[in-house]
Design a protein around this motif. Sequence first.
Motif, mmCIF file in Angstrom:
data_model
loop_
_atom_site.group_PDB
_atom_site.id
_atom_site.type_symbol
_atom_site.label_atom_id
_atom_site.label_comp_id
_atom_site.label_asym_id
_atom_site.label_seq_id
_atom_site.Cartn_x
_atom_site.Cartn_y
_atom_site.Cartn_z
ATOM 1 N N LYS A 11 0.583 -1.101 -0.214
ATOM 2 C CA LYS A 11 0.085 -0.392 0.128
ATOM 3 C C LYS A 11 0.428 1.265 0.335
ATOM 4 N N ARG B 252 1.792 2.053 2.985
ATOM 5 C CA ARG B 252 1.307 3.021 4.073
ATOM 6 C C ARG B 252 2.324 3.446 5.040
ATOM 7 N N SER C 276 -7.656 -1.266 3.720
ATOM 8 C CA SER C 276 -8.369 -0.773 2.094
ATOM 9 C C SER C 276 -7.479 -1.162 1.094
ATOM 10 N N ASN D 217 -6.023 -0.555 -1.517
ATOM 11 C CA ASN D 217 -5.446 0.847 -2.756
ATOM 12 C C ASN D 217 -4.479 1.379 -1.949
ATOM 13 N N SER E 167 -10.449 3.764 -2.245
ATOM 14 C CA SER E 167 -10.922 3.114 -1.890
ATOM 15 C C SER E 167 -11.223 2.671 -3.349
ATOM 16 N N HIS F 111 -6.406 12.393 1.184
ATOM 17 C CA HIS F 111 -6.606 11.489 0.904
ATOM 18 C C HIS F 111 -7.861 10.215 0.074
HETATM 19 MG MG MG Z 1 -7.804 3.109 3.724
#
Ligand code: MG
Length: 318
Positions: free
Chosen positions: A49, A51, A135, A137, A143, A222
């Motif tokens: 991700k 992330r 999620s 994405n 998403s 986001h």
């Molecule tokens: Mg998310």
Amino acid sequence: MESIIQSSIEKASALLINGEVIAIPTETVYGLAASIDFPQAINYIFELKGRPRTNPLIVHVATFEQAEKLCMSFPEPLKKLANQFWPGSLTVVIPKSELVSDQITAGKSTVGIRIPNHPELLKLLEQTGPIAAPSANPFERISPTTAKHVADYFPKGLKMVLDGGACQAGIESTIVGFENNQVTVYRLGAISIEAIEKIVGEVAFFDSEKSHFVTPGMSKKHYAPKTKTIVTENIEDFVSKHSTSKIGIIVFEKSSGTTVSKEVILSPSGSLHEAAQRIYLTLHEFDQLDLDCIVIEPLPNQGLGRSINDRLSRAVHG
Ligand code: MG
Ligand code: AMP
């Protein structure tokens, strides 16, 4: 080549039990899933991700008993909400037990948990036990609400996307915790504030400005399409000022009456539920059309309209 989009729950379960990461359907949006017992797989979710490791993952379980094993305590008002909305699109943030690693919670002593309301996923969870799944994405993108959205985002790096159809809710779960003796909303989502307040009375809203803890769902940028996106009440005005641009318009229940390349009416019958179901779907579609910009009419600011407006405000930021 065989598509990674497949529908075998047995195969999905075997992969997860072997410590692989796969994509799963939920009723909110698709997720990137790993069993909570495989640190390497959890690590891979963050990598795939892009992330930040400071942002915790939500743990998905099949039963209330499983949820209780993953927490030290379950504040009564949150239990009441879970009883009302599970299986469903409500995530509760509660003190974690030792079964949940710091890696999953990004070092926090609390864990976000929910029982999702999706038949294939519930069958899968019964076989695998708890799975962590944010999620599916890349960080800061919209998403995914279909298996194809996920496969398009991650053409490499996933062994399987379990196909569970288009997501029924279409936006992320509502996240609530319990702070200072009050139910506190961390993220607006697919369960409306009105529905929550019917069960537990007035809620508080987490103020990210006052805290150094900001989750991705709270960060200002986001859920953004690649295409420049504008939210305005004055669509006609915008279109007349940009007559040479290729514009895509998204409106709630009535046509804008302008002539543009593309217009989608989210819900001709005026249903906010249907609008939520279709908002990301439409943004994904518009992002493929090579438009100069996407112009969106804000939704009525109540019920799920408030949650959708929250997402739209993040889609346009920056
Ligand atoms: Mg998310
Ligand atoms: P995603 O599934 O990608 O929408 O991300 C899950 C959301 O849940 C993120 O915004 C997380 O920061 C939030 N979340 C997960 N666990 C916690 C927690 N313990 N406290 C607060 N927020 C959480």
